[in-house]
Motif scaffolding. Sequence first.
Motif, PDB file in Angstrom:
ATOM      1  N   PHE A 231       0.843  -1.211   0.000  1.00 29.61           N
ATOM      2  CA  PHE A 231       0.000   0.000   0.000  1.00 29.61           C
ATOM      3  C   PHE A 231       0.876   1.259   0.000  1.00 29.61           C
ATOM      4  O   PHE A 231       0.660   2.172  -0.801  1.00 29.61           O
ATOM      5  CB  PHE A 231      -0.915  -0.016   1.227  1.00 29.61           C
TER       6      PHE A 231
ATOM      7  N   LEU B 104       2.657   1.679  -3.470  1.00 27.29           N
ATOM      8  CA  LEU B 104       1.757   2.145  -4.534  1.00 27.29           C
ATOM      9  C   LEU B 104       1.330   3.594  -4.287  1.00 27.29           C
ATOM     10  O   LEU B 104       1.226   4.385  -5.221  1.00 27.29           O
ATOM     11  CB  LEU B 104       0.529   1.235  -4.630  1.00 27.29           C
TER      12      LEU B 104
ATOM     13  N   SER C 244       2.040   6.693  -6.838  1.00 27.39           N
ATOM     14  CA  SER C 244       0.931   7.526  -7.338  1.00 27.39           C
ATOM     15  C   SER C 244       1.137   8.984  -6.946  1.00 27.39           C
ATOM     16  O   SER C 244       0.917   9.894  -7.759  1.00 27.39           O
ATOM     17  CB  SER C 244      -0.407   7.083  -6.756  1.00 27.39           C
TER      18      SER C 244
ATOM     19  N   THR D 279      -5.248  -8.899  -0.449  1.00 30.70           N
ATOM     20  CA  THR D 279      -5.300  -7.428  -0.526  1.00 30.70           C
ATOM     21  C   THR D 279      -4.212  -6.899  -1.460  1.00 30.70           C
ATOM     22  O   THR D 279      -4.436  -5.940  -2.196  1.00 30.70           O
ATOM     23  CB  THR D 279      -5.130  -6.820   0.882  1.00 30.70           C
ATOM     24  N   ASN D 280      -3.026  -7.560  -1.440  1.00 32.29           N
ATOM     25  CA  ASN D 280      -1.932  -7.105  -2.306  1.00 32.29           C
ATOM     26  C   ASN D 280      -2.314  -7.194  -3.781  1.00 32.29           C
ATOM     27  O   ASN D 280      -2.108  -6.250  -4.541  1.00 32.29           O
ATOM     28  CB  ASN D 280      -0.678  -7.949  -2.073  1.00 32.29           C
TER      29      ASN D 280
ATOM     30  N   MET E 291      -4.984  -4.658  -4.627  1.00 34.56           N
ATOM     31  CA  MET E 291      -4.439  -3.291  -4.712  1.00 34.56           C
ATOM     32  C   MET E 291      -3.666  -3.090  -6.019  1.00 34.56           C
ATOM     33  O   MET E 291      -3.780  -2.053  -6.669  1.00 34.56           O
ATOM     34  CB  MET E 291      -3.515  -3.010  -3.521  1.00 34.56           C
ATOM     35  N   LEU E 292      -2.883  -4.130  -6.413  1.00 32.50           N
ATOM     36  CA  LEU E 292      -2.104  -4.021  -7.650  1.00 32.50           C
ATOM     37  C   LEU E 292      -3.029  -3.901  -8.868  1.00 32.50           C
ATOM     38  O   LEU E 292      -2.795  -3.085  -9.760  1.00 32.50           O
ATOM     39  CB  LEU E 292      -1.188  -5.238  -7.805  1.00 32.50           C
TER      40      LEU E 292
ATOM     41  N   PHE F 248      -4.615  -0.458  -8.788  1.00 32.98           N
ATOM     42  CA  PHE F 248      -3.613   0.545  -9.151  1.00 32.98           C
ATOM     43  C   PHE F 248      -3.406   0.546 -10.665  1.00 32.98           C
ATOM     44  O   PHE F 248      -3.356   1.613 -11.299  1.00 32.98           O
ATOM     45  CB  PHE F 248      -2.291   0.238  -8.437  1.00 32.98           C
TER      46      PHE F 248
ATOM     47  N   ALA G 207      -4.838   6.529 -10.014  1.00 28.58           N
ATOM     48  CA  ALA G 207      -4.001   5.463  -9.447  1.00 28.58           C
ATOM     49  C   ALA G 207      -4.009   5.544  -7.917  1.00 28.58           C
ATOM     50  O   ALA G 207      -4.175   4.524  -7.237  1.00 28.58           O
ATOM     51  CB  ALA G 207      -2.577   5.577  -9.985  1.00 28.58           C
ATOM     52  N   LEU G 208      -3.874   6.751  -7.378  1.00 26.39           N
ATOM     53  CA  LEU G 208      -3.854   6.931  -5.921  1.00 26.39           C
ATOM     54  C   LEU G 208      -5.216   6.591  -5.309  1.00 26.39           C
ATOM     55  O   LEU G 208      -5.300   5.863  -4.310  1.00 26.39           O
ATOM     56  CB  LEU G 208      -3.452   8.375  -5.580  1.00 26.39           C
TER      57      LEU G 208
ATOM     58  N   THR H 299      -5.869   2.833  -5.354  1.00 30.29           N
ATOM     59  CA  THR H 299      -5.080   2.134  -4.330  1.00 30.29           C
ATOM     60  C   THR H 299      -5.732   2.292  -2.953  1.00 30.29           C
ATOM     61  O   THR H 299      -5.898   1.318  -2.211  1.00 30.29           O
ATOM     62  CB  THR H 299      -3.643   2.699  -4.295  1.00 30.29           C
ATOM     63  N   LEU H 300      -6.117   3.534  -2.619  1.00 32.71           N
ATOM     64  CA  LEU H 300      -6.709   3.797  -1.304  1.00 32.71           C
ATOM     65  C   LEU H 300      -8.033   3.053  -1.125  1.00 32.71           C
ATOM     66  O   LEU H 300      -8.273   2.432  -0.081  1.00 32.71           O
ATOM     67  CB  LEU H 300      -6.920   5.307  -1.118  1.00 32.71           C
TER      68      LEU H 300
ATOM     69  N   PHE I 140      -7.564  -0.681  -0.776  1.00 29.95           N
ATOM     70  CA  PHE I 140      -7.042  -1.006   0.554  1.00 29.95           C
ATOM     71  C   PHE I 140      -8.181  -1.051   1.580  1.00 29.95           C
ATOM     72  O   PHE I 140      -8.202  -1.895   2.481  1.00 29.95           O
ATOM     73  CB  PHE I 140      -5.996   0.042   0.951  1.00 29.95           C
TER      74      PHE I 140
END
Lengths: 289, 171
Positions: A17, A20, A24, B50-51, B54-55, B58, B75-76, B79-80, B83
């Motif tokens: 997390f 990434l 970003s 989760t990994n 998330m990938l 992303f 992308a951000l 990811t958030l 997660f």
Amino acid sequence: MSELFAFFFRHSKWFVFALLAVISTAMLLSNDPYRQHVYLTSAGRGASTAYKFAGNVTSYFNLHEINDDLNRSNAQLQAEIVRLQERIDLLSESAIADTLQLDSGVPHFEFIVAHVINNSVSRPYNYITLNKGSNDGIVPELGVIDRNGVVGIVSNVGPHSARVISLLNPNFRLSCKIKRSDYFGSLVWDGQTPDEAVLEELPRHTVFKVGDTIVTSGYSAVFPEGLPVGVVLDDDTDHNQNFFTLRIRLFADFTTLGNVQVVVDNHAAELKALSAGEENDAKKNPFGN
Amino acid sequence: MTKFAIKYALTFLLLIPAQAIVFNHMILFNVALPLVFLYLIIILPITLGTNISMLLSFLAGAVLDVFCDTPGVNALCCTLVSFARKPLFHLYVSMDEDLAGFSPSSRTMGHAAYMKFMSTVVVLYLSLMFTIEAFQFFSFKLLVLRIIASSAYTFILLYALDCLSLRPRRA
């Protein structure tokens, strides 16, 4: 050691997390449009191919309005041709009389017609993608106009596509003047609506009235002088300020952009070399003695 | 799982260009932006690591950023949201249930729970995205209006997409 690996493995989701999120955020903060690699923009091969495919369909929309605008623009150009022809005849006559050599060199500006294949108007930083690129003679920092006015400036170029920083992008400031009085300022988008922008840094003694036309000042090698940009809507100035800020309604309709022209300045290299020379002189002799 | 992977890859290849070419231009009243590609984050199986989720998220956000010239924004946010996805899911579905291969949809979760889960993901994503964008031009009224209008618009389209993907099949 194995405990360390076990620790990383157990909490791997936090590390992934963080990694990434850092990548970003780095992409987010490096927002200089000229430094982005072309393949990370909409002018890259994959994105531009998809947009060209869609553009083949959507380019037929709004043809009625585009046709009306073109007819109007054609009529104005016809009148301009007649006026210029008269002026050329007059100059030719005086040239013969004075044995003066008329300038027969390279034309100052040339135009490359391109089609908009992607355009955004609602984001804080808006960009436009064109279906022509370096193979068609487009290079970064060329101006882009449409039939109504100024549209933007080229930032990244691929072989067959180019990305343009729209006038609706705060990274782009355009030097403009009030046509009637020649006072100049800097036009920038304030993020409110796609058909309005603000003209800042006008001197306090500027004479203007609502409805005055705003045109390019010609103080750069990007746009010729006198290209239409918009009209004055009202005065946005905080009266404690030393400069005027005017709200401008833009001529270019960014929601229906179709065909545009990329402005190629044939004297740009010469101007750049001169500016570079001046900068070098200033560095060598900062006090001008 | 292989069947799901193929189906997911096809959905990815269809939804990202569709978001860039079609949905990004379906803006209502200059405020409501539908982000239908969020379906890619919503349908990821809850039991997926989760990994990996998330990938994948992303990647979806980064590819969309290339199309939209918004480096890092999607992308951000992807990811958030990815997660936070599992804890959000367990707000509406009990931890005790057997979730092997469980992909959130109105059929697997039930209408009420799915709608709550989907709306939470959508509101969280759009709040993050518009807040990041508001660093340039801050207007609290416009920010709230954009979040509410875009969330409602996205929710309707995502619900329609879910209904389409769950068409009754002939026996």
